[in-house]
Write a protein that holds these residues in place. Structure first.
Motif, PDB file in Angstrom:
ATOM      1  N   ASP A   1       0.819  -1.212   0.000  1.00  0.00           N
ATOM      2  CA  ASP A   1       0.000   0.000   0.000  1.00  0.00           C
ATOM      3  C   ASP A   1       0.852   1.261   0.000  1.00  0.00           C
ATOM      4  N   ALA A   2       2.137   1.143  -0.287  1.00  0.00           N
ATOM      5  CA  ALA A   2       3.023   2.306  -0.317  1.00  0.00           C
ATOM      6  C   ALA A   2       2.538   3.303  -1.371  1.00  0.00           C
ATOM      7  N   GLU A   3       2.393   4.552  -0.963  1.00  0.00           N
ATOM      8  CA  GLU A   3       1.953   5.615  -1.865  1.00  0.00           C
ATOM      9  C   GLU A   3       3.195   6.272  -2.464  1.00  0.00           C
ATOM     10  N   ILE A   4       3.592   5.840  -3.632  1.00  0.00           N
ATOM     11  CA  ILE A   4       4.795   6.353  -4.278  1.00  0.00           C
ATOM     12  C   ILE A   4       4.410   6.928  -5.637  1.00  0.00           C
ATOM     13  N   ASP A   5       4.613   8.219  -5.800  1.00  0.00           N
ATOM     14  CA  ASP A   5       4.339   8.877  -7.071  1.00  0.00           C
ATOM     15  C   ASP A   5       5.557   8.682  -7.963  1.00  0.00           C
ATOM     16  N   LEU A   6       5.410   7.894  -9.013  1.00  0.00           N
ATOM     17  CA  LEU A   6       6.542   7.576  -9.870  1.00  0.00           C
ATOM     18  C   LEU A   6       6.824   8.646 -10.914  1.00  0.00           C
ATOM     19  N   ARG A   7       6.057   9.722 -10.914  1.00  0.00           N
ATOM     20  CA  ARG A   7       6.335  10.814 -11.849  1.00  0.00           C
ATOM     21  C   ARG A   7       7.412  11.705 -11.248  1.00  0.00           C
ATOM     22  N   PRO A   8       8.523  11.890 -11.916  1.00  0.00           N
ATOM     23  CA  PRO A   8       9.591  12.745 -11.383  1.00  0.00           C
ATOM     24  C   PRO A   8       9.137  14.188 -11.259  1.00  0.00           C
ATOM     25  N   ALA A   9       9.697  14.904 -10.289  1.00  0.00           N
ATOM     26  CA  ALA A   9       9.375  16.310 -10.090  1.00  0.00           C
ATOM     27  C   ALA A   9      10.261  17.169 -10.979  1.00  0.00           C
ATOM     28  N   GLY A  10       9.658  18.069 -11.742  1.00  0.00           N
ATOM     29  CA  GLY A  10      10.422  19.000 -12.562  1.00  0.00           C
ATOM     30  C   GLY A  10      11.285  18.286 -13.578  1.00  0.00           C
ATOM     31  N   PRO A  11      12.531  18.748 -13.748  1.00  0.00           N
ATOM     32  CA  PRO A  11      13.400  18.152 -14.764  1.00  0.00           C
ATOM     33  C   PRO A  11      14.095  16.883 -14.314  1.00  0.00           C
ATOM     34  N   ARG A  12      13.888  16.436 -13.052  1.00  0.00           N
ATOM     35  CA  ARG A  12      14.587  15.264 -12.566  1.00  0.00           C
ATOM     36  C   ARG A  12      14.066  14.007 -13.241  1.00  0.00           C
ATOM     37  N   ARG A  13      14.919  13.024 -13.375  1.00  0.00           N
ATOM     38  CA  ARG A  13      14.534  11.773 -14.010  1.00  0.00           C
ATOM     39  C   ARG A  13      15.149  10.601 -13.237  1.00  0.00           C
TER      40      ARG A  13
END
Length: 281
Positions: A202-214
């Motif tokens: 149930d870990a809530e992990i947003d896999l979309r990188p923030a800003g220009p980070r990858r």
């Protein structure tokens, strides 16, 4: 906000003792070519970093080429106790161990903390290897994953309240056809910590990188099945590692899935009751 959101057991402003990490570095010349980035290895349930049974002891040969940091998650090995082991707190500890940058390897529950750490600080992760990570929620829209997630949640709720660490250790291993290890104080402490862990699926992990980070591009990002025996993408001694361009690397062989512990106690408990496999390796 991008990154890893947490239902962490950590209170705001709470300070914690640092985790223990065993350092292996057998290089004859630590300043030689290709030795810049160390490797941080994060274990799963019922174990600790240097454990020869479920940990990363088999990775010792890699220390001839790389500096290895074998983390003991909180409540395991030589790290401090914690009331409830938490993948989000693990991620904070992992970020600290990454220093100015490192290759990152995580197995099972440790793979979820490693994933969260990589999302938070992708600039510090030179490559990411996830071995049977138990995070299901990020892919919950897939019907197969959604079904596995529902079973895992039900199994968590059905765990007996009077289950002892020794009973869990026996059930978690026998449920997947593995020999139960000796109930040493270190193993029972690990079992007690595992029983209380915040479920990693149930870990809530947003896999979309923030800003220009990858996140690290392929082939740095890998997901492997089975137990953490060899880590072929890390530059090191294993003879079976294939170089890019080797014709043998184009061969497609059926994946070998050795028996391995589930990512969380509820998975093993569910299997033991009715034989139904639960996702989240």
């Amino acid at each position: 906000m991008s990154g890893a959101s947490s239902r962490s057991s950590r209170s705001p402003g709470e300070s914690r003792l640092p985790v223990h990490a065993t350092v292996w570095d057998d290089r004859p010349n630590s300043g030689g070519s290709g030795s810049r980035w160390p490797v941080v290895l994060v274990h799963g349930i019922l174990t600790w970093g240097t454990d020869p049974r479920y940990g990363f002891a088999a990775q010792r040969p890699l220390a001839a080429r790389r500096r290895l940091l074998l983390m003991d998650r909180r409540g395991y090995g030589r790290s401090p106790d914690i009331a409830r082991s938490d993948w989000a707190v693990d991620a904070e500890d992992i970020v600290e161990l990454l220093g100015t940058g490192a290759h990152l390897v995580g197995h099972a529950y440790g793979g979820v903390g490693a994933l969260a750490a990589a999302v938070r600080r992708p600039d510090l992760v030179r490559s990411l290897t996830l071995i049977q990570p138990g995070a299901l929620r990020p892919a919950a829209r897939h019907p197969v994953v959604a079904e596995a997630l529902a079973r895992a949640r039900a199994a968590t709720a059905a765990l007996p309240p009077d289950l002892t660490p020794a009973g869990f250790l026996r059930g978690a291993t026998e449920s997947v056809g593995m020999e139960t290890p000796e109930a040493t104080p270190e193993r029972l402490r690990a079992a007690a910590t595992t029983m209380a862990e915040l479920p990693c699926w149930d870990a809530e992990i947003d896999l979309r990188p923030a800003g220009p980070r990858r996140l690290p591009p392929a082939p740095g990002l890998r997901r492997l099945g089975g137990r953490p025996r060899a880590v072929p993408h890390v530059r090191g001694p294993p003879a079976h590692r294939l170089r890019r361009g080797d014709r043998r690397s184009d061969r497609r062989r059926p994946p070998r899935r050795p028996r391995s512990l589930p990512a969380h106690p509820a998975a093993g408990a569910r299997q033991r009751r009715d034989g139904t496999p639960v996702g989240g390796g």
